[in-house]
Design an enzyme around this catalytic site. Structure first.
Site, PDB file in Angstrom:
ATOM      1  N   ARG A  15       8.868  -9.923  -2.291  1.00 26.64           N
ATOM      2  CA  ARG A  15       9.051  -9.577  -3.893  1.00 26.64           C
ATOM      3  C   ARG A  15      10.659  -9.705  -4.108  1.00 26.64           C
ATOM      4  NH1 ARG A  15       5.487  -4.235  -4.066  1.00 26.64           N
ATOM      5  NH2 ARG A  15       6.433  -4.177  -1.911  1.00 26.64           N
ATOM      6  N   LYS A  75      11.920  -2.589  -2.795  1.00 22.06           N
ATOM      7  CA  LYS A  75      11.855  -1.667  -1.667  1.00 22.06           C
ATOM      8  C   LYS A  75      12.784  -1.034  -1.385  1.00 22.06           C
ATOM      9  CE  LYS A  75       8.519  -0.594   0.139  1.00 22.06           C
ATOM     10  NZ  LYS A  75       7.609   0.319  -0.385  1.00 22.06           N
ATOM     11  N   TYR A  94      12.196   1.261  -5.633  1.00 22.46           N
ATOM     12  CA  TYR A  94      11.298   2.123  -4.780  1.00 22.46           C
ATOM     13  C   TYR A  94      11.977   2.898  -3.570  1.00 22.46           C
ATOM     14  CZ  TYR A  94       7.060   0.133  -7.355  1.00 22.46           C
ATOM     15  OH  TYR A  94       6.233  -0.166  -8.353  1.00 22.46           O
ATOM     16  N   HIS A  96      10.678   6.646  -1.973  1.00 23.72           N
ATOM     17  CA  HIS A  96       9.806   7.209  -1.168  1.00 23.72           C
ATOM     18  C   HIS A  96      10.547   8.043  -0.060  1.00 23.72           C
ATOM     19  CE1 HIS A  96       6.458   4.930  -3.093  1.00 23.72           C
ATOM     20  NE2 HIS A  96       6.955   3.940  -2.881  1.00 23.72           N
ATOM     21  N   GLU A 118       9.058   5.277  -8.382  1.00 22.63           N
ATOM     22  CA  GLU A 118       7.982   5.801  -8.328  1.00 22.63           C
ATOM     23  C   GLU A 118       7.832   7.422  -9.017  1.00 22.63           C
ATOM     24  OE1 GLU A 118      10.015   6.847  -4.466  1.00 22.63           O
ATOM     25  OE2 GLU A 118       9.687   5.213  -5.759  1.00 22.63           O
ATOM     26  N   ASP A 270       3.293   5.050   2.166  1.00 24.04           N
ATOM     27  CA  ASP A 270       4.534   5.096   1.567  1.00 24.04           C
ATOM     28  C   ASP A 270       5.239   6.454   1.580  1.00 24.04           C
ATOM     29  OD1 ASP A 270       5.669   2.533   1.318  1.00 24.04           O
ATOM     30  OD2 ASP A 270       4.654   2.098  -0.477  1.00 24.04           O
ATOM     31  N   VAL A 298       0.117  -0.453   6.458  1.00 25.91           N
ATOM     32  CA  VAL A 298       1.476  -1.325   6.205  1.00 25.91           C
ATOM     33  C   VAL A 298       2.153  -0.404   4.576  1.00 25.91           C
ATOM     34  CG1 VAL A 298       2.229  -3.404   5.109  1.00 25.91           C
ATOM     35  CG2 VAL A 298       0.565  -3.275   6.992  1.00 25.91           C
TER      36      VAL A 298
END
Length: 371
Positions: A15, A75, A94, A96, A118, A270, A298
């Site tokens: 992405r 990510k 993101y 996490h 998030e 995550d 994953v």
């Protein structure tokens, strides 16, 4: 503002933080966009597409991190990327952080303002930047689970939809939110027997209205989870506490009572995962077997369908990217919902659940932004 878009370097992450259409919007407003060479090639977004949109192509990530005011990623930054972040930069991605002490430490040390997709909220308290990837992950979880049930991948050899004269497989979905709804939608299409567990009666009622007799809804408790898992062929973990580590709702003992070759897909990985036996895996090595159960854990599931995911994500993130580009950190002061996304700011931890998880002092975002 100068916005930098580096190429994603996490395992099999294809992405990209901004698609060309998003670049057009930013350039129209007078902003510069720098995109790393070949950052979108894997999903058929080429340097020429970005140049036509008005972006500047740069040869390496170091140049982007050195000169950009804001970094837009998908990510979480990997360790070497964290080292390139600078004090005063904005990171929008993101993150996490609750299950990730090392990344938290590195982002605190960077001095950057780190905003997590998030934990950004909307007027109704929902998570608009997590939702599109939750939709993808929910739908993908059934597709992946069906594959993992095949004998060649270590599964029990059950076809979820069954055939005439042979009963369909049983799918247990733990959590009836965005992931759970989308998983149920695909599971029903497969023709499986579908059970959704949640503690939110309103969520269960909504699912019951949508699906009627096509699914069963069950109030979630340790005992009801145990009873539903005993004969489950596939279990989907889709529990979310925004910004916090996922609770371990499925224990090792639960798994020992399941049929060998059954499959669990931990979409909550995550945030640390909601199965006691889960640990993060990659697209290179997506599964492992523990207690005779196939685990798929994953941490960037939507990356498997990267083109769809990139466009879906950009639709959600672009309004917030524009706001940050136009107003810089003032956007956080003006907008309480965007401000909820601020997890780390100039060495301070501004998201309470992350501070509690890793032993930092919690500094409320508005207070931190005054420093």
């Amino acid at each position: 503002m100068r916005i930098g878009v580096p190429k994603e370097i996490k395992n099999h992450e294809y992405r990209i933080g901004l698609v060309p259409a998003a670049v057009v919007e930013l350039v129209k407003r007078g902003h510069e966009v720098w995109v790393e060479h070949d950052a979108g090639t894997s999903i058929n977004l080429h340097d020429q597409d970005y140049q036509q949109a008005g972006a500047r192509i740069v040869n390496d990530a170091e140049a982007i991190y050195a000169d950009a005011n804001m970094i837009v990623k998908v990510k979480e930054p990997q360790a070497n990327e964290c080292k390139m972040l600078q004090r005063g930069q904005i990171l929008f991605a993101y993150l996490h952080l609750a299950p990730d002490p090392e990344q938290t430490r590195d982002l605190v040390a960077s001095g950057a303002s780190c905003i997590a997709y998030e934990t950004v909220t909307d007027l109704r308290g929902r998570l608009p930047l997590l939702a599109p990837m939750s939709e993808v992950a929910g739908r993908l979880s059934i597709q992946i689970g069906a594959h993992c049930l095949e004998k060649s991948t270590g599964g029990s050899g059950v076809l979820l939809g069954g055939v005439p004269g042979v009963a369909p497989g049983k799918i247990v979905i733990i959590g009836g939110g965005v992931v759970g709804y989308n998983a149920a939608r695909v599971a029903v299409g497969f023709g499986a027997r579908v059970i959704v567990l949640d503690r939110n009666l309103e969520a269960l009622g909504h699912l019951d209205e949508l699906f009627g007799s096509q699914i069963e809804t069950v109030y979630s408790s340790p005992d009801s989870i145990r009873r539903q898992l005993v004969d489950a062929d596939l279990a989907i973990g889709s529990v979310l506490i925004p910004g916090a580590a996922a609770p371990k709702l499925v224990t090792r003992e639960h798994l020992r009572q399941m049929q060998p070759g059954s499959v669990v897909v931990d979409v909550a990985i995550d945030q640390g995962g909601c199965f006691e036996t889960s640990h993060p895996t990659t697209h290179d090595h997506p599964t492992f077997i523990e207690e005779n159960i196939v685990h798929y854990c994953v941490t960037n599931m939507p990356g498997a369908v990267a083109r769809t995911s990139a466009f879906a994500l950009n639709q959600a993130t672009l309004p917030f990217v524009l706001r940050l580009a136009d107003d810089n950190l003032e956007a956080l002061r003006k907008d309480e919902h965007l401000r909820r996304g601020l997890n780390v700011h100039r060495g301070l931890v501004t998201y309470e659940e992350v501070a509690l998880a890793h032993g930092y002092d919690h500094v409320p975002p508005l207070q931190a932004l005054q420093r």
